[in-house]
Scaffold this active site. Structure first.
Site, PDB file in Angstrom:
ATOM      1  N   ASP A 148       0.791  -1.156  -0.043  1.00  0.00           N
ATOM      2  CA  ASP A 148       0.131   0.037   0.040  1.00  0.00           C
ATOM      3  C   ASP A 148       0.844   1.194   0.046  1.00  0.00           C
ATOM      4  O   ASP A 148       1.811   1.351   0.562  1.00  0.00           O
ATOM      5  CB  ASP A 148      -0.714   0.169   1.109  1.00  0.00           C
ATOM      6  CG  ASP A 148      -1.819  -1.091   1.106  1.00  0.00           C
ATOM      7  OD1 ASP A 148      -2.338  -1.451   0.175  1.00  0.00           O
ATOM      8  OD2 ASP A 148      -2.553  -1.428   2.275  1.00  0.00           O
ATOM      9  N   ASP A 167      -7.100  -1.601  -4.313  1.00  0.00           N
ATOM     10  CA  ASP A 167      -8.320  -1.372  -3.279  1.00  0.00           C
ATOM     11  C   ASP A 167      -9.333  -0.242  -3.733  1.00  0.00           C
ATOM     12  O   ASP A 167     -10.359  -0.341  -3.683  1.00  0.00           O
ATOM     13  CB  ASP A 167      -7.768  -0.665  -2.077  1.00  0.00           C
ATOM     14  CG  ASP A 167      -6.763  -1.602  -1.401  1.00  0.00           C
ATOM     15  OD1 ASP A 167      -6.816  -2.864  -1.571  1.00  0.00           O
ATOM     16  OD2 ASP A 167      -5.848  -1.192  -0.519  1.00  0.00           O
TER      17      ASP A 167
END
Length: 204
Positions: A148, A167
């Site tokens: 991330d 995501d």
């Protein structure tokens, strides 16, 4: 003999009702599996490329501020689900992702809705992107940590959890699918009609 007048040739029977017209079924829209097959690889490729760049340029470095602090590029390795949720359940999340991918591929053969094709394509590409991390990244297969690197307003998820392209695709695709459900559009191109319960007629 008495003349009884002209004899009526009209019948007392009621006129026959016209036969009801046979409803003509509308042809189904063409299959849209090609749209899903086009969107999913693009999402996966974009997710993969951005993660490779993030590992090379951001790992071990301080957050990079963009747009006056509206966005930060902050490198994190996430063992949980999207946006850092369910940490420590990496194997279970990987198996769930496999199930989601399998389900989408199973219904793709009946996919005739453009909206559903877009939504499922985004979800499929995002799910495969994060699943690839769980399979091929450390610490091991099905236990890999997802990369991330996008944080908004504050670095390292102080305002909102750090996320990645996969995501974002999953969330946008899910929102499109919910919109299709609200509009009563099914994935096979049909429309779900709401049937209002008619009150029974009272006999005189």
């Amino acid at each position: 003999m008495l003349d009884n007048g002209p004899v009526s040739t009209e019948s007392n029977a009621e006129p026959a009702e016209p036969a009801a017209a046979t409803p003509v079924e509308k042809p189904l829209p063409p299959k849209r599996v090609w749209l899903l097959a086009a969107i999913a690889p693009v999402v996966f490729a974009l997710d993969l490329v951005t993660k490779v760049i993030a590992v090379q340029q951001l790992e071990g470095q301080p957050p990079v501020e963009l747009f006056g602090g509206l966005v930060y590029l902050s490198f994190l390795r996430n063992s949980g689900a999207a946006f850092g949720m369910a940490e420590g359940y990496t194997v279970i999340l990987a198996l769930i992702a496999c199930g989601v991918v399998g389900f989408i591929l199973w219904i793709a053969r009946k996919l005739r809705s453009v909206g559903w094709a877009i939504g499922l394509g985004l979800v499929l590409g995002g799910a495969v992107g994060n699943l690839a991390d769980r399979i091929f990244r450390g610490p091991g297969p099905l236990r890999g940590h997802v990369v991330d690197f996008v944080s908004v307003v504050e670095p390292y998820g102080a305002f909102f959890p750090v996320f990645n392209v996969a995501d974002s695709a999953i969330c946008v695709g899910g929102a499109v699918i919910v919109l299709m459900a609200i509009l009563q559009r099914d994935y096979d191109g049909t429309r779900v009609e709401k049937k209002s319960a008619a009150s029974p007629e009272k006999k005189a």
